[in-house]
Design a protein around this motif. Structure first.
Motif, mmCIF file in Angstrom:
data_model
loop_
_atom_site.group_PDB
_atom_site.id
_atom_site.type_symbol
_atom_site.label_atom_id
_atom_site.label_comp_id
_atom_site.label_asym_id
_atom_site.label_seq_id
_atom_site.Cartn_x
_atom_site.Cartn_y
_atom_site.Cartn_z
ATOM 1 N N TYR A 1 -4.856 -6.006 -8.593
ATOM 2 C CA TYR A 1 -3.095 -5.789 -7.473
ATOM 3 C C TYR A 1 -2.687 -7.498 -6.945
ATOM 4 C CZ TYR A 1 -6.069 -8.327 -3.629
ATOM 5 O OH TYR A 1 -7.041 -9.081 -2.657
ATOM 6 N N GLU A 2 -2.778 -8.474 -7.021
ATOM 7 C CA GLU A 2 -1.597 -8.759 -6.602
ATOM 8 C C GLU A 2 -0.800 -9.349 -8.213
ATOM 9 O OE1 GLU A 2 -3.920 -12.147 -4.462
ATOM 10 O OE2 GLU A 2 -4.797 -12.205 -6.192
ATOM 11 N N VAL A 3 -1.050 -8.898 -9.285
ATOM 12 C CA VAL A 3 0.031 -9.087 -10.390
ATOM 13 C C VAL A 3 0.341 -8.204 -9.828
ATOM 14 C CG1 VAL A 3 0.238 -9.251 -13.105
ATOM 15 C CG2 VAL A 3 -2.204 -10.729 -12.318
ATOM 16 N N ALA A 4 -0.207 -6.922 -10.641
ATOM 17 C CA ALA A 4 0.846 -5.797 -10.283
ATOM 18 C C ALA A 4 1.657 -5.598 -8.718
ATOM 19 C CB ALA A 4 -0.650 -4.802 -9.927
ATOM 20 N N ALA A 5 1.657 -6.471 -7.635
ATOM 21 C CA ALA A 5 2.738 -5.883 -6.566
ATOM 22 C C ALA A 5 3.792 -7.062 -7.326
ATOM 23 C CB ALA A 5 1.916 -6.743 -5.462
ATOM 24 N N HIS A 6 3.559 -8.553 -7.883
ATOM 25 C CA HIS A 6 4.253 -8.970 -8.393
ATOM 26 C C HIS A 6 5.845 -8.428 -9.359
ATOM 27 C CE1 HIS A 6 2.816 -11.555 -5.329
ATOM 28 N NE2 HIS A 6 3.199 -12.556 -5.509
ATOM 29 N N LEU A 7 5.195 -8.118 -10.008
ATOM 30 C CA LEU A 7 5.652 -7.210 -11.599
ATOM 31 C C LEU A 7 7.602 -6.842 -10.960
ATOM 32 C CD1 LEU A 7 2.609 -6.665 -14.030
ATOM 33 C CD2 LEU A 7 4.152 -9.116 -13.739
ATOM 34 N N GLY A 8 8.224 -7.189 -12.488
ATOM 35 C CA GLY A 8 9.045 -6.491 -12.067
ATOM 36 C C GLY A 8 9.493 -6.268 -13.279
ATOM 37 N N THR A 9 8.888 -5.451 -13.727
ATOM 38 C CA THR A 9 8.816 -5.404 -15.523
ATOM 39 C C THR A 9 8.753 -3.947 -15.768
ATOM 40 O OG1 THR A 9 7.090 -6.062 -16.156
ATOM 41 C CG2 THR A 9 8.157 -7.809 -16.867
ATOM 42 N N ASP A 10 9.287 -3.128 -16.535
ATOM 43 C CA ASP A 10 9.613 -2.124 -17.106
ATOM 44 C C ASP A 10 8.327 -1.553 -18.067
ATOM 45 O OD1 ASP A 10 11.391 -1.161 -15.654
ATOM 46 O OD2 ASP A 10 12.762 -1.873 -17.222
ATOM 47 N N GLU A 11 7.916 -2.498 -19.375
ATOM 48 C CA GLU A 11 7.038 -2.499 -20.352
ATOM 49 C C GLU A 11 5.892 -3.495 -20.045
ATOM 50 O OE1 GLU A 11 9.066 -2.596 -23.843
ATOM 51 O OE2 GLU A 11 10.579 -0.865 -23.594
ATOM 52 N N LEU A 12 6.629 -4.741 -20.117
ATOM 53 C CA LEU A 12 5.568 -5.716 -19.792
ATOM 54 C C LEU A 12 4.638 -5.765 -18.818
ATOM 55 C CD1 LEU A 12 7.399 -8.397 -21.915
ATOM 56 C CD2 LEU A 12 5.730 -6.775 -23.004
ATOM 57 N N GLY A 13 3.310 -5.649 -19.300
ATOM 58 C CA GLY A 13 2.345 -5.479 -17.638
ATOM 59 C C GLY A 13 1.954 -4.098 -17.193
ATOM 60 N N SER A 14 2.586 -2.671 -18.097
ATOM 61 C CA SER A 14 2.176 -1.683 -18.346
ATOM 62 C C SER A 14 0.288 -1.179 -18.055
ATOM 63 C CB SER A 14 2.949 -0.536 -18.754
ATOM 64 O OG SER A 14 2.859 -1.169 -20.445
ATOM 65 N N GLY A 15 0.215 -1.885 -18.991
ATOM 66 C CA GLY A 15 -1.537 -2.017 -19.139
ATOM 67 C C GLY A 15 -2.012 -3.141 -19.022
ATOM 68 N N LEU A 16 -3.077 -3.836 -17.883
ATOM 69 C CA LEU A 16 -3.319 -4.426 -17.009
ATOM 70 C C LEU A 16 -4.612 -5.253 -17.538
ATOM 71 C CD1 LEU A 16 -2.620 -7.196 -15.646
ATOM 72 C CD2 LEU A 16 -1.814 -5.573 -13.023
ATOM 73 N N TYR A 17 -4.907 -5.919 -17.419
ATOM 74 C CA TYR A 17 -6.483 -6.421 -17.370
ATOM 75 C C TYR A 17 -6.484 -8.283 -17.145
ATOM 76 C CZ TYR A 17 -8.001 -2.656 -20.790
ATOM 77 O OH TYR A 17 -7.525 -1.986 -21.285
ATOM 78 N N CYS A 18 -6.847 -8.110 -15.488
ATOM 79 C CA CYS A 18 -7.294 -9.547 -14.671
ATOM 80 C C CYS A 18 -8.282 -9.975 -14.704
ATOM 81 C CB CYS A 18 -6.544 -9.341 -13.830
ATOM 82 S SG CYS A 18 -4.871 -9.095 -13.422
ATOM 83 N N LEU A 19 -9.010 -10.937 -15.703
ATOM 84 C CA LEU A 19 -10.291 -11.118 -15.415
ATOM 85 C C LEU A 19 -10.122 -12.598 -15.103
ATOM 86 C CD1 LEU A 19 -10.049 -10.722 -20.049
ATOM 87 C CD2 LEU A 19 -10.842 -8.574 -17.817
#
Length: 321
Positions: A67-85
């Motif tokens: 949720y932290e990565v998703a909240a900070h992202l401002g990209t359209d394509e990169l990070g559209s699918g997300l795995y935080c491990l």
């Protein structure tokens, strides 16, 4: 996800935000907002709550939760699918596994620790828990496989521009895949591809940045050549903000590469190179090549002028001196 939406609104406001406004922006109930706030507090956020004013972030942990990565992202394509491990053998290996299973273009894999971090030529990339930014991207460009090696330079220029513009660090590019500051390694890039003769299946771009000091002694070989971003700027860098900036930069340069070709990015790479103009020794699959590094060509190859004045193109190798 509710927590990401609430955190995103708090980050953007940088002041008090009422619970009703957070609920409206996130499209959830006030109770769901309260639960999101409590989750963040449990994860290490200091969040002030003032009656009739709302919530405000006082301090944030240096973590890389989804949720932290998703909240900070401002990209359209990169990070559209997300795995935080929390821990993985290698983000590149994980990305390759999910790419083979159909992970879409732009999928991001980020880890707090790599137990088998990898660099070029089978080298180990020191990836201690909580000390660096380790991530990989699944890309599916509609380009011929022969253009894929250019992506190493695209990624390097993307990262260097963030380090220089946002952190005032004199980042320089060492051919083919390292970013150095004052001769010490700050970042490494590993690009791997799956393709047929005329078609790219996917490309994995792996990036590792030394952000904080190592928590364990990595040995003299590593400590002598490595540097971390905290040390360079004299402050503690929040990795999720660095990640968001690097992804935004990578998306811009990636689009430039697709729409305008490699030439404008290559020009930037040459200007930032700490390899060109030097007398170098390059270890290649066919042996050692020595001479003056004269140029980078449109394929990304290093052009060497040897002692006889003959120009040679090096497509794969490692500058060792």
């Amino acid at each position: 996800m509710t927590t990401a939406l609430v955190l995103s609104e708090l980050i953007k406001a940088d002041t008090y935000v009422s619970g009703s406004r957070l609920a409206k922006k996130a499209g959830v109930s006030r109770n769901a907002v309260w639960k999101a706030i409590e989750r963040m507090r449990k994860d290490g956020y200091e969040i002030e709550a003032v009656p009739r004013r709302g919530y405000r972030i006082v301090s944030a942990p240096d973590s890389l939760r989804d949720y932290e990565v998703a909240a900070h992202l401002g990209t359209d394509e990169l990070g559209s699918g997300l795995y935080c491990l929390d821990s993985i053998d290698s983000t590149n290996l994980f990305a390759k596994r999910i790419a083979r299973e159909g992970a879409p273009h732009g999928t991001l894999v980020v880890a707090n620790e790599q137990t088998a971090g990898r660099g070029r030529l089978g080298r180990t990339w020191e990836s201690q828990p909580g000390t660096g930014l380790y991530f990989s991207l699944v890309l599916r460009p509609d380009l011929p496989p022969g253009d894929a090696p250019q992506l190493t330079t695209v990624a390097a220029v993307s990262v260097a521009s963030v380090l220089r513009d946002d952190y005032s660090v004199d980042a320089r590019l060492k051919w083919p895949n390292d970013i150095l500051v004052n001769g010490r390694k700050l970042c490494g890039i590993l690009v791997e591809m799956s393709c047929e003769l005329d078609r790219i299946h996917h490309i994995i771009v792996g990036i590792g940045i030394n952000v904080h000091a190592f928590v364990r002694d990595p040995g003299t070989d590593v400590s002598a050549i490595a540097v971390n971003l905290d040390e360079l700027i004299g402050a503690h860098v929040q990795r999720v903000r660095l990640l968001a900036s690097v992804l935004a930069s990578t998306e811009r340069y990636y689009r430039t590469w697709l729409n305008c070709g490699f030439a404008p990015i290559l020009a930037e790479a040459k200007a930032l190179s700490c390899t060109l103009g030097r007398s170098v020794s390059v270890s290649t699959p066919s042996g050692m090549v020595e001479g003056i590094a004269r140029d980078l060509d449109l394929s990304g190859a290093l052009v060497i002028e040897d002692s006889k004045g003959v120009y040679r193109k090096i497509y794969a190798g490692d500058v060792v001196a």
